[in-house]
Design a protein around this motif. Structure first.
Motif, short mmCIF file in Angstrom:
data_model
loop_
_atom_site.label_atom_id
_atom_site.label_comp_id
_atom_site.label_asym_id
_atom_site.label_seq_id
_atom_site.Cartn_x
_atom_site.Cartn_y
_atom_site.Cartn_z
N ASP A 153 92.77 -34.79 53.46
CA ASP A 153 91.44 -34.92 54.06
C ASP A 153 91.46 -34.39 55.50
O ASP A 153 92.53 -34.21 56.10
N ASP A 154 90.25 -34.19 56.04
CA ASP A 154 90.17 -33.74 57.43
C ASP A 154 90.61 -34.86 58.36
O ASP A 154 90.77 -36.01 57.95
N ILE A 155 90.78 -34.52 59.63
CA ILE A 155 91.40 -35.46 60.56
C ILE A 155 90.53 -36.69 60.82
O ILE A 155 91.05 -37.80 61.00
N ASN A 156 89.19 -36.53 60.80
CA ASN A 156 88.32 -37.69 60.99
C ASN A 156 88.42 -38.65 59.81
O ASN A 156 88.52 -39.87 59.97
N THR A 157 88.39 -38.10 58.60
CA THR A 157 88.51 -38.94 57.41
C THR A 157 89.87 -39.59 57.35
O THR A 157 90.00 -40.77 57.00
N ALA A 158 90.91 -38.84 57.70
CA ALA A 158 92.26 -39.41 57.68
C ALA A 158 92.39 -40.56 58.67
O ALA A 158 93.05 -41.56 58.38
N ARG A 159 91.73 -40.43 59.83
CA ARG A 159 91.77 -41.51 60.81
C ARG A 159 91.10 -42.76 60.26
O ARG A 159 91.61 -43.88 60.43
N ILE A 160 89.96 -42.60 59.60
CA ILE A 160 89.26 -43.76 59.04
C ILE A 160 90.08 -44.40 57.94
O ILE A 160 90.15 -45.63 57.84
N ILE A 161 90.70 -43.59 57.10
CA ILE A 161 91.56 -44.14 56.04
C ILE A 161 92.66 -45.00 56.65
O ILE A 161 92.94 -46.11 56.18
N ALA A 162 93.29 -44.50 57.71
CA ALA A 162 94.39 -45.23 58.33
C ALA A 162 93.90 -46.49 59.04
O ALA A 162 94.57 -47.52 59.02
N VAL A 163 92.73 -46.42 59.68
CA VAL A 163 92.21 -47.57 60.41
C VAL A 163 91.85 -48.70 59.45
O VAL A 163 92.22 -49.86 59.64
N TYR A 164 91.12 -48.36 58.38
CA TYR A 164 90.67 -49.41 57.46
C TYR A 164 91.79 -49.92 56.56
O TYR A 164 91.65 -50.98 55.95
N SER A 165 92.87 -49.20 56.46
CA SER A 165 94.01 -49.70 55.69
C SER A 165 94.97 -50.52 56.55
O SER A 165 95.95 -51.06 56.04
N GLY A 166 94.70 -50.60 57.84
CA GLY A 166 95.54 -51.39 58.74
C GLY A 166 96.73 -50.65 59.28
O GLY A 166 97.55 -51.24 60.01
N LEU A 167 96.87 -49.37 58.99
CA LEU A 167 98.01 -48.61 59.47
C LEU A 167 97.84 -48.16 60.91
O LEU A 167 98.81 -48.09 61.68
N LEU A 168 96.60 -47.87 61.31
CA LEU A 168 96.34 -47.26 62.62
C LEU A 168 95.26 -48.04 63.33
O LEU A 168 94.32 -48.54 62.72
N ARG A 169 95.40 -48.15 64.64
CA ARG A 169 94.33 -48.70 65.47
C ARG A 169 93.48 -47.56 66.01
O ARG A 169 93.92 -46.43 66.12
N ARG A 170 92.25 -47.87 66.35
CA ARG A 170 91.33 -46.83 66.78
C ARG A 170 91.80 -46.12 68.04
O ARG A 170 91.49 -44.94 68.26
#
Length: 457
Positions: A128-145
């Motif tokens: 996925d593009d970088i924005n979608t990848a960021r949202i995937i990671a944020v909502y899965s608990g892997l990444l903070r905003r």
């Protein structure tokens, strides 16, 4: 239902005054729907013009939600004989935008947290593009905003020098726009940094990735390039696989340690007793065969079952590295301490046992055999670490039953051999002395563990 422009179209017709009125409802991604809309409905139900500026504003509002967004549009038109569906692809009215904020289950998020708590670094490589990848990671608990530096585009990573890749790969949590080749590149540099890499995927095109990783996990049907198959295609089973693998490794370590203590001490005892001048082995071949038989069947089974199928109280600690040594430094220390204790006890019994306990040489030989056997039994107790909560109540009962059975078998063998071979039998006092002397291996093991912990500070 028809499909056009990657959208779903619902069309209905009705006749009004001999004219065909077409009602068309569109559903698709905002990128597909917004360009063909000329107006939109407000919250008050008014129709306003949708220009490029407002369309861009709508897209910016949707940016935090990634690709989990849908746009709905509508158009009513009177169709004549020359009209077709293409004439309805312009001038639509935007009805609304719908976003799925969190499509991930609580079990999926907990699985990622469990892996992180277990010392396993979780990384996403998505196409996925970088924005979608960021949202995937944020909502899965892997990444903070605020962790923008931990997400990278695969193209940027691909264009870096080799030295920069080795440095950058340590900080990457999410790789966007990643092709199978980019994923393999990421695994390559992680392994070059001495990481043990496990790759999980549900796509057949990632088969080379699974083959390149140290451990390949395929989420789906069987794949010959994978090491582990998860038929349910659920990532939530990864923590269970992780725990089981660590428990199996820990069980093997304990069994190897017990076996080495037993063999090293027996070899040393017999060598020293032969060199002492009496020309007789302290532990006979049949005695060693019996102890090996009991410990390798009952003892090893008890350690393996209680370790692998015990509770998960400490399953998420102490990572096991496949590239490390089979016998670690703490294991060597424990082997040295316990073997030295057993050798010392047996040699003292051989040299001074008859004088101290006022028994015959034959009885001393029986005491030597019993002390050596019970020392191995007592070593099983710290091997399963009951006090640390590694073993559930059911497994603890099973283990204690195995220890009791080994003790009963030892007493039965000694008594039966004594009757058959007409050797002097040991009284209750001497049996208790043998058990008591052997039990000294428990506080000695605690002291050795304390020294190991102090040396790690």
């Amino acid at each position: 239902m028809a499909t056009n422009l990657c959208c779903s179209i619902l069309e209905s017709e009705c006749r009004v005054e001999d004219k065909v009125v077409v009602h068309v409802h569109w559903r698709g991604s905002p990128d597909s729907i917004l360009p063909i809309c000329s107006h939109y409905y407000t919250l008050q139900g008014n129709i306003e013009t949708l220009d490029a500026l407002k369309a861009t504003a709508f897209k910016q509002l949707l940016a935090p939600y990634g690709q989990c967004c849908f746009a709905f549009a509508y158009k009513r038109e009177i169709r004549d004989e020359e009209n077709n569906i293409k004439t309805l692809q312009t001038g639509l009215i935007l009805l609304g935008l719908v976003c799925l904020k969190n499509p991930y289950s609580a079990e999926f998020i907990q699985a990622i947290q469990h892996c992180q708590e277990s010392g396993v670094g979780v990384r996403f490589a998505v196409d996925d593009d970088i924005n979608t990848a960021r949202i995937i990671a944020v909502y899965s608990g892997l990444l903070r905003r605020e962790d923008d530096g931990k997400i990278v585009d695969a193209g940027d990573f691909r264009n870096q020098s080799e030295a920069d890749r080795l440095k950058t790969v340590e900080d990457i949590l999410v790789m966007a726009n990643a092709s199978p080749g980019d994923k393999m590149l990421m695994v390559k540099y992680l392994r070059q940094n001495h990481h043990v890499v496990a790759a999980a995927s549900a796509a057949i095109r990632d088969s080379p990735l699974l083959k390149q990783a140290d451990v390949g996990i395929f989420l789906g049907t069987s794949n010959e390039d994978a090491d582990i198959f998860v038929p349910t295609s659920e990532f939530t089973l990864i923590p269970a696989i992780l725990n089981l693998g660590r428990r199996v490794c820990r069980s093997i370590e304990k069994i190897v340690q017990l076996k080495l203590i037993m063999e090293v001490s027996a070899f040393t005892i017999n060598i020293v007793s032969l060199l002492a001048g009496n020309g007789k082995e302290a532990l006979g071949s049949l005695q060693l065969l019996w102890i090996n038989l009991v410990m390798e069947i009952l003892g090893a089974a008890a350690v393996a079952i209680t370790t692998i199928y015990g509770s998960s109280a400490r399953a998420n600690t102490d990572p096991v590295y496949g590239s490390g040594q089979i016998i670690t430094r703490p294991m060597w220390m424990s082997i040295a301490v316990q073997s030295s204790f057993q050798v010392a006890v047996i040699l003292i019994l051989i040299l001074k046992g008859g004088t101290v306990f006022q028994v015959s040489e034959s009885a001393v030989g029986t005491m030597v055999f019993n002390c050596y056997a019970f020392c191995q039994v007592y070593l099983l107790i710290p091997a399963i670490e009951i006090r640390r909560g590694d073993v559930a109540a059911g497994q603890s009962c099973f283990f204690l039953c195995v220890v009791v059975v080994i003790g009963i078998l030892q007493v039965a063998v000694v008594e039966i051999v004594g009757v058959v071979a007409h050797r002097p039998r040991l009284g209750i006092k001497l049996w208790c002395i043998c058990v008591g002397i052997s039990s000294l291996s428990l506080p000695l093991n605690c002291a050795a563990n304390l020294i190991i912990r102090i040396s790690r500070l």
